[in-house]
Structure formats: C-alpha cells, structure tokens
Scaffold this motif. Structure first.
Motif, short mmCIF file in Angstrom:
data_model
loop_
_atom_site.label_atom_id
_atom_site.label_comp_id
_atom_site.label_asym_id
_atom_site.label_seq_id
_atom_site.Cartn_x
_atom_site.Cartn_y
_atom_site.Cartn_z
N ILE A 1 61.57 -43.36 37.71
CA ILE A 1 60.42 -42.95 38.53
C ILE A 1 60.85 -41.97 39.62
O ILE A 1 60.06 -41.16 40.10
N TYR A 2 62.14 -42.01 40.01
CA TYR A 2 62.63 -41.16 41.08
C TYR A 2 62.96 -39.74 40.63
O TYR A 2 62.84 -38.81 41.41
N GLY B 1 55.17 -38.46 35.87
CA GLY B 1 53.84 -37.99 35.47
C GLY B 1 53.01 -39.06 34.78
O GLY B 1 51.78 -39.08 34.91
N ASN B 2 53.66 -39.96 34.07
CA ASN B 2 52.96 -41.03 33.37
C ASN B 2 52.75 -42.28 34.23
O ASN B 2 52.11 -43.23 33.79
N SER B 3 53.30 -42.27 35.44
CA SER B 3 53.18 -43.44 36.32
C SER B 3 51.81 -43.46 36.99
O SER B 3 51.05 -42.49 36.94
N ARG B 4 51.50 -44.55 37.66
CA ARG B 4 50.23 -44.64 38.38
C ARG B 4 50.16 -43.65 39.54
O ARG B 4 49.08 -43.35 40.04
N TYR B 5 51.31 -43.12 39.98
CA TYR B 5 51.34 -42.15 41.07
C TYR B 5 51.17 -40.72 40.58
O TYR B 5 50.99 -39.81 41.37
N LYS B 6 51.32 -40.51 39.27
CA LYS B 6 51.21 -39.19 38.63
C LYS B 6 52.25 -38.20 39.13
O LYS B 6 52.07 -36.99 39.04
N ALA B 7 53.34 -38.70 39.70
CA ALA B 7 54.42 -37.85 40.21
C ALA B 7 55.66 -38.72 40.41
O ALA B 7 55.56 -39.94 40.45
N ASN B 8 56.79 -38.05 40.56
CA ASN B 8 57.99 -38.79 40.95
C ASN B 8 57.85 -39.19 42.41
O ASN B 8 57.20 -38.49 43.20
N ILE B 9 58.42 -40.32 42.75
CA ILE B 9 58.38 -40.81 44.13
C ILE B 9 59.81 -40.99 44.65
O ILE B 9 60.76 -41.00 43.87
N ALA B 10 59.92 -41.15 45.95
CA ALA B 10 61.23 -41.35 46.58
C ALA B 10 61.50 -42.84 46.76
O ALA B 10 60.57 -43.63 46.93
N PRO B 11 62.78 -43.25 46.74
CA PRO B 11 63.12 -44.65 47.03
C PRO B 11 62.62 -45.05 48.42
O PRO B 11 62.49 -44.21 49.32
N PRO B 12 62.36 -46.34 48.62
CA PRO B 12 61.79 -46.81 49.89
C PRO B 12 62.59 -46.47 51.14
O PRO B 12 62.01 -46.25 52.20
N THR B 13 63.91 -46.39 51.05
CA THR B 13 64.71 -46.10 52.24
C THR B 13 65.04 -44.61 52.37
O THR B 13 65.77 -44.22 53.28
N PHE B 14 64.48 -43.77 51.52
CA PHE B 14 64.74 -42.32 51.57
C PHE B 14 64.45 -41.69 52.93
O PHE B 14 65.15 -40.75 53.34
#
Length: 149
Positions: A35-36, A43-56
């Motif tokens: 996902i990162y 793109g296939n995730s519920r966010y429709k984009a890559n996301i950053a790790p929580p501590t980024f």
C-alpha cells in the motif's frame, strides 16, 4: 527554563509526501506493505492511492519556533503519539507547524529533568487538519546546566 516558550509556534512549512521518500521510509522501518509503494495496490485500495506509513510525519519539516534554542545533542526523545483524520496520500502537499504545549520538571535518578511537550500539525491545502502529533523531549540535568550558563 522553557516556561516562557509555552504557546509559541512555528510558521507553516510546505512538505510533500514524496513517493521515493515513502518507499525508503517503509524499507527503513521494515514495513514493506505494498500500500506504501505499489501503485496498483494503492489504486485498488479504499484510499485509491498509495499512502504513507503512520510515523512518516517524523520526516517532515515543521519550521522553527523562534526563541526555542535546544542543543543539537544530549536530548532524549520521549514518547510520541499520532492522531489521524485520514491517511497521508503519496504526492499530496502538507503544511506542517509545531507549537510548545507545556514544560515541566521532575526530579529523577539522574537529577532534575526537563520535559518539553510539543504539538505538531499537518494540514491540507484547504487548512483541514490531517494529523496531529504530540512529542516529549526530555532534557537531562547535564544539558539543563549547559543551557543555564
């Protein structure tokens, strides 16, 4: 020692959730979830984009709090918490700032210790808060003595 700094804050600084930096950060912390960094997974995730790790957000520039002069070494990173309204999307711009929330001292095994609590915010372009973070900087007695001189 730092009580006069309470309430002071930095100006907002623009940061970008850059794809390469997110991938390197995920690798550095040993969290290789696709996902990162995998565009198809993002793109296939519920966010429709890559996301950053929580501590980024630890990698962001939060600006300078004028008058808050901490030494470059001898400080201890205490606890840190993050609260998210939503994940950070790869590619987006974030405006970050920090504020001195409180300062207190306690006597410990190693002498008088100072505890500086900072609150950091990340906002989107419209000024909506995406995340907040609270961190505690521990100032040892040895560092406090140098700062007082």
């Amino acid at each position: 020692m730092f009580k006069d700094q309470i309430g002071k804050q930095s100006n907002k600084v623009k940061n970008v959730v850059e794809r390469g930096a997110v991938k390197k950060f995920a690798e550095a912390i040993g969290d290789l979830h696709p996902i990162y960094f995998d565009e198809e997974t993002g793109g296939n995730s519920r966010y429709k984009a890559n996301i950053a790790p929580p501590t980024f957000p630890r990698t962001f520039d939060y600006g300078v709090i004028e008058g808050l002069n901490l030494p470059n070494k001898g400080l201890i990173h205490g606890e840190q918490t993050f609260h998210y309204e939503r994940p950070l999307s790869v590619g987006e711009e974030i405006f970050c700032s920090s504020k001195v929330k409180k300062y207190f001292e306690k006597k410990g095994n190693f002498g008088q210790m100072g505890f500086l609590v900072l609150e950091s915010l990340g906002e989107d372009l419209a000024g909506n808060i995406i995340f907040s973070s609270t961190s505690t900087v521990v100032i040892s007695e040895a560092v406090r003595k140098v700062l007082v001189k």
